[in-house]
Design a protein around this motif. Sequence first.
Motif, PDB file in Angstrom:
ATOM      1  N   ARG A 131      33.556  58.337  10.707  1.00 30.69           N
ATOM      2  CA  ARG A 131      34.279  59.364  11.484  1.00 30.69           C
ATOM      3  C   ARG A 131      35.050  58.713  12.694  1.00 30.69           C
ATOM      4  NH1 ARG A 131      37.060  64.174  11.470  1.00 30.69           N
ATOM      5  NH2 ARG A 131      36.524  65.465  13.179  1.00 30.69           N
ATOM      6  N   GLN A 132      34.190  58.052  13.629  1.00 31.43           N
ATOM      7  CA  GLN A 132      34.655  57.490  14.896  1.00 31.43           C
ATOM      8  C   GLN A 132      35.425  56.318  14.767  1.00 31.43           C
ATOM      9  OE1 GLN A 132      30.704  59.548  16.365  1.00 31.43           O
ATOM     10  NE2 GLN A 132      31.252  57.550  17.527  1.00 31.43           N
ATOM     11  N   HIS A 133      35.213  55.465  13.980  1.00 31.00           N
ATOM     12  CA  HIS A 133      35.762  54.058  13.787  1.00 31.00           C
ATOM     13  C   HIS A 133      36.060  53.740  12.248  1.00 31.00           C
ATOM     14  CE1 HIS A 133      34.333  53.323  17.958  1.00 31.00           C
ATOM     15  NE2 HIS A 133      33.342  53.938  17.645  1.00 31.00           N
ATOM     16  N   PRO A 134      37.022  54.619  11.476  1.00 30.75           N
ATOM     17  CA  PRO A 134      37.239  54.479  10.287  1.00 30.75           C
ATOM     18  C   PRO A 134      37.899  52.885  10.020  1.00 30.75           C
ATOM     19  CG  PRO A 134      38.930  55.776  11.197  1.00 30.75           C
ATOM     20  CD  PRO A 134      37.921  55.471  12.287  1.00 30.75           C
ATOM     21  N   ASP A 135      38.504  52.316  10.753  1.00 27.36           N
ATOM     22  CA  ASP A 135      39.265  51.228  10.593  1.00 27.36           C
ATOM     23  C   ASP A 135      38.052  49.975  10.452  1.00 27.36           C
ATOM     24  OD1 ASP A 135      41.732  52.167  10.425  1.00 27.36           O
ATOM     25  OD2 ASP A 135      42.048  52.125  12.537  1.00 27.36           O
ATOM     26  N   ARG A 136      36.810  50.301  11.088  1.00 27.17           N
ATOM     27  CA  ARG A 136      35.904  49.183  11.173  1.00 27.17           C
ATOM     28  C   ARG A 136      35.013  49.278   9.614  1.00 27.17           C
ATOM     29  NH1 ARG A 136      35.789  46.944  16.363  1.00 27.17           N
ATOM     30  NH2 ARG A 136      34.988  45.164  14.869  1.00 27.17           N
ATOM     31  N   VAL A 137      35.223  50.304   9.331  1.00 24.75           N
ATOM     32  CA  VAL A 137      34.218  50.822   7.597  1.00 24.75           C
ATOM     33  C   VAL A 137      35.056  50.330   6.695  1.00 24.75           C
ATOM     34  CG1 VAL A 137      32.825  52.464   6.613  1.00 24.75           C
ATOM     35  CG2 VAL A 137      33.316  52.432   9.121  1.00 24.75           C
ATOM     36  N   ALA A 138      34.347  49.524   5.699  1.00 24.80           N
ATOM     37  CA  ALA A 138      35.142  49.012   4.331  1.00 24.80           C
ATOM     38  C   ALA A 138      34.279  49.805   3.379  1.00 24.80           C
ATOM     39  CB  ALA A 138      34.855  47.426   4.003  1.00 24.80           C
ATOM     40  N   GLY A 139      33.351  50.492   3.742  1.00 25.16           N
ATOM     41  CA  GLY A 139      32.320  51.035   2.686  1.00 25.16           C
ATOM     42  C   GLY A 139      31.203  51.796   3.403  1.00 25.16           C
ATOM     43  N   ASP A 229      37.397  58.104   2.887  1.00 16.33           N
ATOM     44  CA  ASP A 229      38.493  57.233   2.237  1.00 16.33           C
ATOM     45  C   ASP A 229      38.140  56.022   2.134  1.00 16.33           C
ATOM     46  OD1 ASP A 229      38.878  56.188   4.841  1.00 16.33           O
ATOM     47  OD2 ASP A 229      41.075  56.539   4.828  1.00 16.33           O
ATOM     48  N   VAL A 230      36.881  55.425   1.713  1.00 18.62           N
ATOM     49  CA  VAL A 230      36.154  54.091   1.591  1.00 18.62           C
ATOM     50  C   VAL A 230      35.288  54.459   0.285  1.00 18.62           C
ATOM     51  CG1 VAL A 230      36.488  53.397   3.877  1.00 18.62           C
ATOM     52  CG2 VAL A 230      34.627  54.499   3.277  1.00 18.62           C
ATOM     53  N   PRO A 231      35.026  53.493  -0.491  1.00 17.73           N
ATOM     54  CA  PRO A 231      34.161  53.544  -1.367  1.00 17.73           C
ATOM     55  C   PRO A 231      32.752  53.763  -0.853  1.00 17.73           C
ATOM     56  CG  PRO A 231      34.818  51.342  -1.009  1.00 17.73           C
ATOM     57  CD  PRO A 231      35.684  51.968  -0.295  1.00 17.73           C
ATOM     58  N   THR A 232      32.152  54.848  -1.565  1.00 14.08           N
ATOM     59  CA  THR A 232      30.541  55.102  -1.089  1.00 14.08           C
ATOM     60  C   THR A 232      29.817  55.566  -1.958  1.00 14.08           C
ATOM     61  OG1 THR A 232      31.903  56.592   0.928  1.00 14.08           O
ATOM     62  CG2 THR A 232      29.695  57.103   0.322  1.00 14.08           C
ATOM     63  N   ALA A 233      28.495  54.755  -1.840  1.00 14.11           N
ATOM     64  CA  ALA A 233      27.463  55.204  -2.683  1.00 14.11           C
ATOM     65  C   ALA A 233      26.172  55.717  -2.022  1.00 14.11           C
ATOM     66  CB  ALA A 233      26.889  53.853  -3.276  1.00 14.11           C
ATOM     67  N   VAL A 234      25.757  56.925  -2.793  1.00 12.19           N
ATOM     68  CA  VAL A 234      24.669  57.599  -2.120  1.00 12.19           C
ATOM     69  C   VAL A 234      23.475  57.454  -3.124  1.00 12.19           C
ATOM     70  CG1 VAL A 234      23.743  60.161  -1.677  1.00 12.19           C
ATOM     71  CG2 VAL A 234      26.273  59.467  -1.372  1.00 12.19           C
ATOM     72  N   VAL A 235      22.393  56.846  -2.401  1.00 18.22           N
ATOM     73  CA  VAL A 235      21.024  56.595  -2.979  1.00 18.22           C
ATOM     74  C   VAL A 235      20.076  57.678  -3.000  1.00 18.22           C
ATOM     75  CG1 VAL A 235      19.162  55.077  -3.365  1.00 18.22           C
ATOM     76  CG2 VAL A 235      21.348  54.203  -2.543  1.00 18.22           C
ATOM     77  N   VAL A 236      19.647  58.572  -3.931  1.00 14.51           N
ATOM     78  CA  VAL A 236      19.111  59.910  -3.855  1.00 14.51           C
ATOM     79  C   VAL A 236      17.694  59.467  -4.386  1.00 14.51           C
ATOM     80  CG1 VAL A 236      18.757  62.022  -4.759  1.00 14.51           C
ATOM     81  CG2 VAL A 236      21.070  61.130  -4.566  1.00 14.51           C
ATOM     82  N   THR A 237      16.537  59.685  -3.165  1.00 15.49           N
ATOM     83  CA  THR A 237      15.567  59.660  -3.401  1.00 15.49           C
ATOM     84  C   THR A 237      14.849  61.091  -4.074  1.00 15.49           C
ATOM     85  OG1 THR A 237      15.283  60.221  -1.295  1.00 15.49           O
ATOM     86  CG2 THR A 237      14.863  57.878  -1.631  1.00 15.49           C
ATOM     87  N   LEU A 238      14.611  60.846  -5.346  1.00 18.80           N
ATOM     88  CA  LEU A 238      14.282  62.068  -6.329  1.00 18.80           C
ATOM     89  C   LEU A 238      13.085  62.689  -5.668  1.00 18.80           C
ATOM     90  CD1 LEU A 238      15.329  60.694  -9.776  1.00 18.80           C
ATOM     91  CD2 LEU A 238      16.554  62.211  -8.346  1.00 18.80           C
ATOM     92  N   GLY A 239      11.806  62.253  -5.353  1.00 18.22           N
ATOM     93  CA  GLY A 239      10.588  62.572  -5.109  1.00 18.22           C
ATOM     94  C   GLY A 239      10.593  63.076  -3.516  1.00 18.22           C
TER      95      GLY A 239
END
Length: 297
Positions: A131-139, A229-239
């Motif tokens: 949010r604050q530094h979008p140009d620094r984040v590749a994913g 607008d960068v590739p994102t993965a969400v790791v969901v801890t089911l328990g």
Amino acid sequence: MALPSPRSALRRVYLPWARIPEGRLVELPGRGTTYVTDTPGPSARATPLVLLHALGCTGLLTWYPAIEALARRFRVITLDQRWHGQGIRSEDFSLRDCADDVAALCDVLGLDRVLVGGYSMGGVVAQRVWRQHPDRVAGLVLASTSDRFRNNPVEQGFFAGMGATMLAARGISRSRTAVRAARTATGLRPSDMHDWALRELRSTSPWAVGQALSALGAHHSQPWLGRIDVPTAVVVTLGDRVIPAGRQLALARRIPGATVHDVPTGHAGCVLQAEVFVPRFLEAAATVDARRRDFSR
């Protein structure tokens, strides 16, 4: 009946053994000093991955089981966030400041764009880094986290009360010398892990935990998640009983193109169930890294 001491309670749980990388104190100009580890990847061109830790932990305590496996593909960087471990001491705890610290660390290390991974509170900070530094984040790789915490009256009352309580306790906390973790962890034997982990836990004060909880209670990223607008993965801890899996999945659905990588662990699975969590997190990070070419601003 006497309550068990933190040492005896900790010894009742299994802690995986892993090599602890050496770190150093790094000055972030105009901001303060924090503890950083920087583990090289397989080559000088390896994608840098900045890892952000959970509430009440340190960079190493959250991520030590994963660093070696991740370093086979990435340059892996951890830091202690504000008021945690040997992180920056400031007048107040702010998630916004934590995100700015990540960008400042990238400047110091000469990194242009990085993958940012976060666990629980670290996942919230990772959202704010974009949010604050979008140009620094590749994913982004977000694990066991959410976009909002005041979802019902019980939670609203809890976070409001926590903020008031910690404000009242502030003077007491500030009057004591902060306990800092002994970072002479290289060469640890498996039998030493519990003592090391206890030192890491004790390096963050209860006041700091309360301040961070209050800040998390005010966090609400839902209005702008759809603009990521960068590739994102969400790791969901089911328990997970701290942040229910449903909330984690809702976070993933609000981020365009986010992939979901579920893992049958609880909220402390990054350490206590590392043998299951680490391969899944590595898969998520590798997926984000591979998809970078598909995203353009």
